[in-house]
Enzyme design. Sequence first.
Site, PDB file in Angstrom:
ATOM      1  N   GLU A 208       0.818  -1.213   0.000  1.00  0.00           N
ATOM      2  CA  GLU A 208       0.000   0.000   0.000  1.00  0.00           C
ATOM      3  C   GLU A 208       0.849   1.259   0.000  1.00  0.00           C
ATOM      4  O   GLU A 208       0.372   2.341   0.321  1.00  0.00           O
ATOM      5  CB  GLU A 208      -0.937  -0.007   1.213  1.00  0.00           C
ATOM      6  CG  GLU A 208      -1.953  -1.139   1.152  1.00  0.00           C
ATOM      7  CD  GLU A 208      -2.976  -1.094   2.267  1.00  0.00           C
ATOM      8  OE1 GLU A 208      -2.642  -0.634   3.376  1.00  0.00           O
ATOM      9  OE2 GLU A 208      -4.114  -1.522   2.026  1.00  0.00           O
ATOM     10  N   LYS A 340     -15.618  -1.538   2.747  1.00  0.00           N
ATOM     11  CA  LYS A 340     -14.925  -1.930   1.512  1.00  0.00           C
ATOM     12  C   LYS A 340     -15.968  -2.527   0.569  1.00  0.00           C
ATOM     13  O   LYS A 340     -16.580  -3.565   0.887  1.00  0.00           O
ATOM     14  CB  LYS A 340     -13.875  -3.000   1.824  1.00  0.00           C
ATOM     15  CG  LYS A 340     -12.663  -2.491   2.608  1.00  0.00           C
ATOM     16  CD  LYS A 340     -11.840  -3.672   3.084  1.00  0.00           C
ATOM     17  CE  LYS A 340     -10.474  -3.268   3.600  1.00  0.00           C
ATOM     18  NZ  LYS A 340      -9.789  -4.396   4.266  1.00  0.00           N
TER      19      LYS A 340
HETATM   20  P1  PGA Z   1      -6.328  -5.959   2.432  1.00  0.00           P
HETATM   21  O1  PGA Z   1      -5.898  -5.079   3.681  1.00  0.00           O
HETATM   22  O2  PGA Z   1      -6.855  -5.065   1.371  1.00  0.00           O
HETATM   23  O3  PGA Z   1      -5.070  -6.670   2.048  1.00  0.00           O
HETATM   24  O4  PGA Z   1      -7.376  -6.921   2.947  1.00  0.00           O
HETATM   25  C1  PGA Z   1      -6.457  -3.850   4.004  1.00  0.00           C
HETATM   26  C2  PGA Z   1      -6.883  -3.792   5.446  1.00  0.00           C
HETATM   27  O5  PGA Z   1      -6.765  -4.783   6.188  1.00  0.00           O
HETATM   28  O6  PGA Z   1      -7.382  -2.748   5.881  1.00  0.00           O
HETATM   29 ZN    ZN Z   2      -7.820  -3.853   8.010  1.00  0.00          ZN
END
Ligand code: PGA
Ligand code: ZN
Length: 422
Positions: A208, A340
């Site tokens: 990220e 998400k």
């Molecule tokens: P991931 O991690 O997109 O790899 O699931 C993001 C998070 O845990 O906030």
């Molecule tokens: Zn997370």
Amino acid sequence: MSIKNLVGYQVLDSRGRPTLAVTLTMSDGSIHTARVPSGASTGIHEAKELRDTDTKFAEKYYGGKSVYQAVENINNTIAPRLKGHRPIPLATDGILVELDHTPDHHILGANALLAVSLAVAKAAAHTAGISLARYFQPEGKLLIPMPMVNILSGGAHANRTMDIQDVLVLPNGATSFAEALSWIVAIRELAASKGAKAGSVTHLIADEGGLGIAFPGIDNALEFVTGCIEDLGLNVGAQVSLAIDVAAAQFFDGTKYKLATQDREFSSEQFVGFVTKLVNNHPILSIEDPFGEDDWQAWSHFMESAPSNLQVLGDDLFTTNAARLKRGIEEKCANAILIKANQNGLVTSTHSVLKTAQANNFKTVVSARSGETEDSWLADLATGWRASQIKVGSTHGADRTAKWNRLLELEAIEECEFARPF
Ligand code: PGA
Ligand code: ZN
């Protein structure tokens, strides 16, 4: 205006792995493309991302990660059903649920559904002649969310240099998004140069965009970032605070929490004590996934004695799922939810989860995934949905800056105010 054509195809995400895109053509000739992200530390209760296991598709080069079956599902099943329809998100999402009514959307794939759902939302905004953010909030000032930004990465995103996944900063005293971003970039630059001087940088830029610096313990990592904030003359607590994503499901085996870098093991009860100490000893304003995704008791126990201003944020705990959020509210397991869209599968039902959270005084943090694309719809959704915060990773990488830059654009061109959730 109606949907003339809809084409799904495979593209690459920021990790260089396959993901899905949809290009939708409208009867006025306008074209709307949406690309979906993909996680690495995924929760077990997330909607199902379809990856190819069928030998017909599973080529050796993508190691079983291609998405050709999902592409076929879009082109052979979804597209014929949506052609000729007006792009109305609630109605088209309803058709998608008719086509795959399973709670986790494993028949057509949540990635296939989300790509289509997003492309339709973009087309709907275009038809109304407004931005995607404005489409969700036609009147009044838009709310630019407060950024929660990754400085240090660990866990599944950085070869497990730290046991916890992220050390982030929250510019809780900033008065505009532009000011917030300027502080954050300065903190990240200083963290990179201090890490290099101390000889501890692994030269790893994590998934990220965060820095993959190895620390002997979690306390050291938190002290390091706090030191960077102080060195810049920013007031720790009043202007900038820490946030952490523990991503505890990654090191909880159902009975024990295992911190590998420190060679320590904790029972659930002991780990509640460990986390309580952490939030009391450091300027932490938000803690995400401190406990396992099904260790509900640890969450509610922790909440009983957590500082009243602490944001306790469920990501893998809730997986943007209405039923899990309901349980979390009833059992007082948290006071904030990570949102998400690909954990859920549809734009409108993701929005509905967020609205339920807001109605129950939960703070909402709209989030990217560790595998992202250059698409910036997340910034529009977060703003139009009046989320209090947005989490996109760090300030490095075009997949990350696409979202920050879109927020800067919205702040410049639309009537906006800046969220001050703390
Ligand atoms: P991931 O991690 O997109 O790899 O699931 C993001 C998070 O845990 O906030
Ligand atoms: Zn997370």
